[in-house]
Design a protein around this motif. Sequence first.
Motif, PDB file in Angstrom:
ATOM      1  N   VAL A  40      88.812  33.468  44.592  1.00 25.29           N
ATOM      2  CA  VAL A  40      89.538  33.978  45.753  1.00 25.29           C
ATOM      3  C   VAL A  40      91.032  33.710  45.597  1.00 25.29           C
ATOM      4  N   ASP A  41      91.392  32.646  44.874  1.00 23.02           N
ATOM      5  CA  ASP A  41      92.794  32.302  44.666  1.00 23.02           C
ATOM      6  C   ASP A  41      93.524  33.266  43.746  1.00 23.02           C
ATOM      7  N   SER A  42      92.811  34.014  42.918  1.00 22.08           N
ATOM      8  CA  SER A  42      93.450  34.883  41.937  1.00 22.08           C
ATOM      9  C   SER A  42      94.049  36.108  42.618  1.00 22.08           C
ATOM     10  N   THR A  43      94.746  36.908  41.826  1.00 25.15           N
ATOM     11  CA  THR A  43      95.355  38.123  42.356  1.00 25.15           C
ATOM     12  C   THR A  43      94.258  39.095  42.806  1.00 25.15           C
ATOM     13  N   TYR A  44      94.629  40.020  43.640  1.00 26.69           N
ATOM     14  CA  TYR A  44      93.654  40.954  44.187  1.00 26.69           C
ATOM     15  C   TYR A  44      93.067  41.841  43.102  1.00 26.69           C
ATOM     16  N   ASP A  45      91.771  41.988  43.119  1.00 27.84           N
ATOM     17  CA  ASP A  45      91.058  42.829  42.175  1.00 27.84           C
ATOM     18  C   ASP A  45      90.127  43.726  42.980  1.00 27.84           C
ATOM     19  N   GLU A  46      90.277  45.037  42.817  1.00 29.43           N
ATOM     20  CA  GLU A  46      89.467  45.969  43.588  1.00 29.43           C
ATOM     21  C   GLU A  46      87.978  45.844  43.303  1.00 29.43           C
ATOM     22  N   LEU A  47      87.631  45.343  42.121  1.00 32.25           N
ATOM     23  CA  LEU A  47      86.226  45.234  41.744  1.00 32.25           C
ATOM     24  C   LEU A  47      85.697  43.815  41.895  1.00 32.25           C
ATOM     25  N   TRP A  48      86.327  43.019  42.757  1.00 31.52           N
ATOM     26  CA  TRP A  48      85.908  41.628  42.923  1.00 31.52           C
ATOM     27  C   TRP A  48      84.440  41.528  43.290  1.00 31.52           C
ATOM     28  N   TRP A  49      83.966  42.427  44.135  1.00 28.72           N
ATOM     29  CA  TRP A  49      82.577  42.361  44.596  1.00 28.72           C
ATOM     30  C   TRP A  49      81.607  42.708  43.471  1.00 28.72           C
ATOM     31  N   VAL A  50      82.013  43.629  42.568  1.00 33.46           N
ATOM     32  CA  VAL A  50      81.159  43.988  41.432  1.00 33.46           C
ATOM     33  C   VAL A  50      81.043  42.786  40.498  1.00 33.46           C
ATOM     34  N   LYS A  51      82.182  42.148  40.222  1.00 35.74           N
ATOM     35  CA  LYS A  51      82.185  40.976  39.336  1.00 35.74           C
ATOM     36  C   LYS A  51      81.357  39.842  39.921  1.00 35.74           C
ATOM     37  N   ARG A  52      81.493  39.616  41.212  1.00 34.56           N
ATOM     38  CA  ARG A  52      80.724  38.537  41.848  1.00 34.56           C
ATOM     39  C   ARG A  52      79.224  38.847  41.813  1.00 34.56           C
ATOM     40  N   LYS A  53      78.864  40.095  42.075  1.00 39.86           N
ATOM     41  CA  LYS A  53      77.452  40.506  42.038  1.00 39.86           C
ATOM     42  C   LYS A  53      76.888  40.347  40.624  1.00 39.86           C
ATOM     43  N   MET A  54      77.662  40.781  39.608  1.00 34.82           N
ATOM     44  CA  MET A  54      77.189  40.656  38.227  1.00 34.82           C
ATOM     45  C   MET A  54      77.031  39.185  37.837  1.00 34.82           C
ATOM     46  N   ALA A  55      77.954  38.336  38.276  1.00 29.49           N
ATOM     47  CA  ALA A  55      77.838  36.907  37.965  1.00 29.49           C
ATOM     48  C   ALA A  55      76.612  36.318  38.645  1.00 29.49           C
ATOM     49  N   ARG A  56      76.381  36.703  39.886  1.00 31.87           N
ATOM     50  CA  ARG A  56      75.226  36.186  40.632  1.00 31.87           C
ATOM     51  C   ARG A  56      73.919  36.641  40.001  1.00 31.87           C
ATOM     52  N   GLU A  57      73.904  37.873  39.478  1.00 39.12           N
ATOM     53  CA  GLU A  57      72.696  38.419  38.870  1.00 39.12           C
ATOM     54  C   GLU A  57      72.562  38.037  37.396  1.00 39.12           C
ATOM     55  N   GLY A  58      73.586  37.357  36.853  1.00 36.36           N
ATOM     56  CA  GLY A  58      73.541  36.965  35.449  1.00 36.36           C
ATOM     57  C   GLY A  58      73.723  38.140  34.504  1.00 36.36           C
ATOM     58  N   LEU A  59      74.474  39.149  34.927  1.00 35.33           N
ATOM     59  CA  LEU A  59      74.690  40.345  34.110  1.00 35.33           C
ATOM     60  C   LEU A  59      76.066  40.297  33.458  1.00 35.33           C
ATOM     61  N   ALA A  60      76.207  40.970  32.345  1.00 35.28           N
ATOM     62  CA  ALA A  60      77.503  41.101  31.689  1.00 35.28           C
ATOM     63  C   ALA A  60      77.592  42.508  31.118  1.00 35.28           C
ATOM     64  N   TYR A  61      78.796  43.017  31.057  1.00 32.89           N
ATOM     65  CA  TYR A  61      78.981  44.343  30.488  1.00 32.89           C
ATOM     66  C   TYR A  61      80.267  44.357  29.683  1.00 32.89           C
ATOM     67  N   LEU A  62      80.162  44.810  28.487  1.00 31.79           N
ATOM     68  CA  LEU A  62      81.330  45.061  27.651  1.00 31.79           C
ATOM     69  C   LEU A  62      81.303  46.535  27.268  1.00 31.79           C
ATOM     70  N   PRO A  63      82.472  47.152  27.154  1.00 37.70           N
ATOM     71  CA  PRO A  63      82.486  48.517  26.628  1.00 37.70           C
ATOM     72  C   PRO A  63      81.826  48.520  25.251  1.00 37.70           C
ATOM     73  N   PRO A  64      81.221  49.631  24.854  1.00 34.34           N
ATOM     74  CA  PRO A  64      80.464  49.668  23.598  1.00 34.34           C
ATOM     75  C   PRO A  64      81.240  49.171  22.381  1.00 34.34           C
ATOM     76  N   ALA A  65      82.517  49.530  22.268  1.00 34.49           N
ATOM     77  CA  ALA A  65      83.295  49.100  21.099  1.00 34.49           C
ATOM     78  C   ALA A  65      83.471  47.588  21.091  1.00 34.49           C
ATOM     79  N   LEU A  66      83.750  47.003  22.253  1.00 34.99           N
ATOM     80  CA  LEU A  66      83.925  45.554  22.314  1.00 34.99           C
ATOM     81  C   LEU A  66      82.608  44.828  22.069  1.00 34.99           C
ATOM     82  N   ALA A  67      81.517  45.397  22.576  1.00 35.04           N
ATOM     83  CA  ALA A  67      80.204  44.790  22.337  1.00 35.04           C
ATOM     84  C   ALA A  67      79.879  44.810  20.844  1.00 35.04           C
TER      85      ALA A  67
END
Length: 152
Positions: free
Chosen positions: A42-69
């Motif tokens: 919450v202390d960090s700068t505003y991120d429009e996808l904060w809720w997506v990141k929090r949901k993915m962390a709670r669900e134990g999910l991760a996503y990298l673009p195909p090239a980075l993966a």
Amino acid sequence: MTERKPPGVPFDSWVDKQIRDAQGRGEFEGLPGAGAPLPAEVDSTYDELWWVKRKMAREGLAYLPPALALRKEAEDALVAAYAAPSERIVRKIIEDVNVRIRDMMFKPPPGPPLGKKPYDVEEVVREWRQRRATAGGTDPAGSAGSAESAVQ
């Protein structure tokens, strides 16, 4: 149900009145987390996808673009190849990841460029042999008792 804002009353003062009334009724007493520090994200700068990141962390999910993966997979494959017990396995690991790298080179995915080229299998095997030889006493060529292993 919340009452409607009366016409002619400024929104700010109407909201302030709603808050004062709720405080008077004690609706803000004993809320969970009262007095606790805010979470670090919450202390960090505003991120429009904060809720997506929090949901993915709670669900134990991760996503990298195909090239980075694939970059990460290639680095992990190289580490695994250097730790492999035999030359045959080194070759298998590197050849498998090279197939995926070549596929992505010729069919670019969405996202950042891959920035990886296929590994030179012979170079990786040569490096694997050197690491095995310096790691101590194991047969780097994978053929126990051969004249080649006796020379090294």
